[in-house]
Enzyme design. Structure first.
Site, short mmCIF file in Angstrom:
data_model
loop_
_atom_site.label_atom_id
_atom_site.label_comp_id
_atom_site.label_asym_id
_atom_site.label_seq_id
_atom_site.Cartn_x
_atom_site.Cartn_y
_atom_site.Cartn_z
N HIS A 42 0.99 -1.51 0.48
CA HIS A 42 0.27 -0.05 -0.12
C HIS A 42 1.25 1.65 -0.37
O HIS A 42 0.08 2.35 0.03
CB HIS A 42 -1.22 0.01 1.09
N HIS A 95 1.64 6.87 -0.77
CA HIS A 95 0.50 5.92 0.49
C HIS A 95 -1.08 5.91 -0.44
O HIS A 95 -1.74 6.81 -0.21
CB HIS A 95 0.18 6.32 1.82
#
Length: 166
Positions: free
Chosen positions: A74, A89
């Site tokens: 992620h 992110h």
């Protein structure tokens, strides 16, 4: 004159004084303060910008080296030529997916150019799981730099969104 003195005279080995960090997606950029995650909204990770977008690929916002790829896919960390370090992110609570719905194209140590694909998102999977894909782009070592948010609102991939100067 020695090669070292000559190089110093012309600043051949000096890191660039500034760099532009580019939009990694087409979409809408927004201030971090508007992100529904207090870690980012309160800039605990650093100064930056967030994106809401419809595409499936997230591209590198600068030319540099991959520092890290989260085991859960992620997040990707990069280091640019002038030493600036950024973290991309992807989404809210995506760490809980344990990598499902995300494909990462790079690994730590890889050299990347601005605009190269870093991550592919399975939009169908994310929508089915009600994942907010607001994606943050944060300068994690901003203490030695001046940062200017260059653009918010509608952005195209490659638009300068953060200007970093020494």
């Amino acid at each position: 004159m020695s090669l070292r003195k000559e190089a110093a005279m012309f600043n051949l080995f000096k890191k660039p004084a500034y760099c532009d960090i580019l939009a990694p997606v087409d979409g809408i950029s927004l201030p971090l303060e508007e992100v529904p995650d207090p870690v980012f909204a309160q800039k605990m990770m650093g100064e930056g910008i967030a994106f809401r977008f419809e595409g499936e690929k997230i591209l590198s916002p600068l030319t540099g080296t991959v520092l890290l790829v989260a085991a859960t896919r992620h997040a990707v960390g990069l280091k640019g030529a002038n030493g600036v370090e950024v973290l991309l992110h992807v989404g809210m609570d995506t760490v809980e997916l344990q990598g499902r719905g995300l494909e990462v194209y790079v690994q730590p140590g890889a050299k990347v150019r601005a605009g190269e694909p870093l991550i592919r998102i399975d939009r169908g999977f994310m929508e089915k799981n009600h994942i907010d894909l607001t994606t943050m782009l944060v300068v994690t070592n901003g203490g030695g730099y001046q940062l200017e948010i260059a653009k918010t609102g509608v952005v195209k991939t490659g638009d300068p969104v953060i200007r970093v100067t020494r």
